[in-house]
Design an enzyme around this catalytic site. Structure first.
Site, PDB file in Angstrom:
ATOM      1  N   ASN A 340       0.833  -1.199   0.000  1.00 17.35           N
ATOM      2  CA  ASN A 340       0.000   0.000   0.000  1.00 17.35           C
ATOM      3  C   ASN A 340       0.871   1.253   0.000  1.00 17.35           C
ATOM      4  OD1 ASN A 340      -2.001   2.065   1.687  1.00 17.35           O
ATOM      5  ND2 ASN A 340      -3.048   0.679   0.291  1.00 17.35           N
ATOM      6  N   GLY A 383      -2.271   1.775   4.811  1.00 19.08           N
ATOM      7  CA  GLY A 383      -0.946   2.336   4.613  1.00 19.08           C
ATOM      8  C   GLY A 383      -0.999   3.738   4.037  1.00 19.08           C
ATOM      9  N   ARG A 385      -1.113   4.943   1.024  1.00 20.62           N
ATOM     10  CA  ARG A 385      -2.120   5.214   0.001  1.00 20.62           C
ATOM     11  C   ARG A 385      -3.499   5.337   0.633  1.00 20.62           C
ATOM     12  NH1 ARG A 385      -5.908   3.244  -3.742  1.00 20.62           N
ATOM     13  NH2 ARG A 385      -5.639   4.167  -5.814  1.00 20.62           N
ATOM     14  N   CYS A 386      -3.822   4.445   1.563  1.00 21.36           N
ATOM     15  CA  CYS A 386      -5.120   4.513   2.232  1.00 21.36           C
ATOM     16  C   CYS A 386      -5.324   5.854   2.927  1.00 21.36           C
ATOM     17  CB  CYS A 386      -5.246   3.399   3.264  1.00 21.36           C
ATOM     18  SG  CYS A 386      -5.369   1.739   2.587  1.00 21.36           S
ATOM     19  N   MET A 387      -4.248   6.430   3.466  1.00 28.56           N
ATOM     20  CA  MET A 387      -4.365   7.644   4.273  1.00 28.56           C
ATOM     21  C   MET A 387      -4.353   8.915   3.439  1.00 28.56           C
ATOM     22  SD  MET A 387      -2.039   6.872   7.654  1.00 28.56           S
ATOM     23  CE  MET A 387      -0.504   6.718   6.732  1.00 28.56           C
TER      24      MET A 387
END
Length: 417
Positions: A340, A383, A385-387
């Site tokens: 991620n 991770g 990218r998610c944030m």
């Protein structure tokens, strides 16, 4: 302006959410229901997030924060009404307590209203109601649940070209997040006139499942969080509005460790992905393009995902960088979001420092890794990218290693560069 046509164009503006008091609402009694695998140390999570934001700023990225923008948007009476109505909607409160909670929220300053909408409200924090629901609540019961997963701004919205998809989150604990995201994109002056290509009233679709592989090519995972109907709806909108020429529907195993497509695969260069080896050569894709009649779709496949993606992007093949050859190492680093990554430019990405094997393999492949701490941030299974929700990237455009964008007229709007 807002414009995103890839995963790897140089990142100019990103939307983050700094974790706050909503994380302090997590307890061993409710963390599973609120989708966290542990009880994060809030101060350390904030330090880690601050370092993440600073790493982006150091690379020239403008960092917007969701809570600050939401507070500014809530100065608008229309925004306040929309946000409060969405917060108290539903059958759980009952009429009497709903009136009490609404009255409490309506009296708050925009800052305090933002905190309440994000961190939630306990029964003891609102005036005592006279109805049965209020009488039966314990003081520490939630009358408005917190939103600790708001940390993962990628899921509630995603930009495709110059339009925003405000998604519909599948899990009950996250359903209210997109009501706040929609308020922000509808009422904040920064996004005045922004056109929406998806809405929370549509079928379940989460941004972690949406990968902009290149100009005109969008991959959408379907599994635990995004339904096939959601993929179909998004594909119809993107294809009919000229935002894509190809959508790849990618079934993803419905497990906690692989909840979104970006938990097993992200892009780190125009032609390179970092990918969990456990699925790299078994992942398949259905190729979706426009049909012969308006509103119709042509669906072909399935084919191996890597093969279908390369064809749609006009490449001979995609380079694959994996999370390690040893099955145990690969599984551990996939669980810790080794796949991620957030690309901030071609061949430059942000990754959790703990995934040492994956990061070493990325660097060996010529990818610069900006390593950040994530021991506390990762407790929600997300991770870099998610944030992060990219709002503006430099367009890859016709200069990309792809035949799709330039050949099919999918060019950025004037001034996007």
């Amino acid at each position: 302006m807002a414009y995103v046509d890839s995963e790897v164009g140089r990142l100019r503006t990103v939307l983050l959410h700094r974790p706050g008091p909503e994380l302090a609402r997590l307890t061993p009694r409710n963390n599973d229901a609120l989708l966290f695998d542990g009880i994060p140390w809030v101060a350390r999570a904030q330090d880690e997030h601050d370092a993440f934001a600073e790493a982006l700023r150091t690379r020239g990225v403008e960092v917007l924060t969701l809570d600050a923008l939401l507070e500014e948007a809530l100065a608008s009476p229309a925004a306040r009404e929309e946000a409060i109505t969405a917060a108290v909607d539903g059958p759980g409160l009952g009429d009497s307590l709903r009136r009490c909670v609404r009255g409490h929220l309506e009296g708050l300053h925009p800052h305090d209203l933002t905190v309440a909408l994000v961190a939630g409200l306990l029964a003891e924090e609102v005036p005592a109601g006279t109805g049965l629901v209020a009488r039966l609540l314990e003081p520490h019961d939630f009358v408005l649940a917190p939103l600790p997963n708001l940390l993962f701004t990628r899921d509630s919205s995603v930009w495709v070209g110059d339009r925003v998809a405000v998604t519909r989150l599948a899990m009950p604990a996250r359903a209210r997040e997109t009501t706040l995201t929609r308020v922000l994109y509808t009422h904040h002056p920064r996004f005045a006139g922004a056109r929406h290509v998806y809405d929370p009233a549509d079928e379940p679709l989460e941004g972690g499942d949406v990968l902009l592989l290149g100009p005109g090519v969008v991959a959408v995972g379907t599994g635990e969080r995004t339904t096939p109907a959601g993929v179909e709806r998004l594909a119809l909108r993107l294809l009919s509005q000229g935002l894509a020429h190809t959508v790849l529907a990618v079934p993803v195993a419905q497990r906690r460790a692989t909840m979104h497509l970006d938990t097993v695969c992200t892009m780190v260069d125009r032609d390179a992905v970092v990918m969990y080896p456990g699925v790299a050569h078994s992942l398949e894709a259905y190729t979706v393009t426009g049909g012969d009649e308006p509103g119709a779709l042509r669906v072909e496949g399935p084919r191996p995902f890597l093969e279908a993606a390369a064809d749609a992007m006009g490449l001979e093949r995609l380079r694959v960088i994996d999370t390690g050859l040893h099955p145990v190492v690969a599984e551990r680093e996939q669980w810790d979001d080794g796949n991620n990554t957030l690309a901030i430019a071609p061949r430059v990405c942000v990754a959790y420092e703990r995934n040492t094997e994956t990061n070493a393999r990325l660097e060996k492949a010529g990818i610069e890794v900006v390593a950040i701490a994530g021991s506390e941030l990762g407790s929600g299974r997300g991770g870099p990218r998610c944030m992060s929700c990219p709002v503006e990237r430099e367009p890859l455009g016709a200069g990309a290693a792809t035949s799709g964008a330039g050949a099919r007229g999918l060019q950025p709007p004037a001034g996007a560069a």
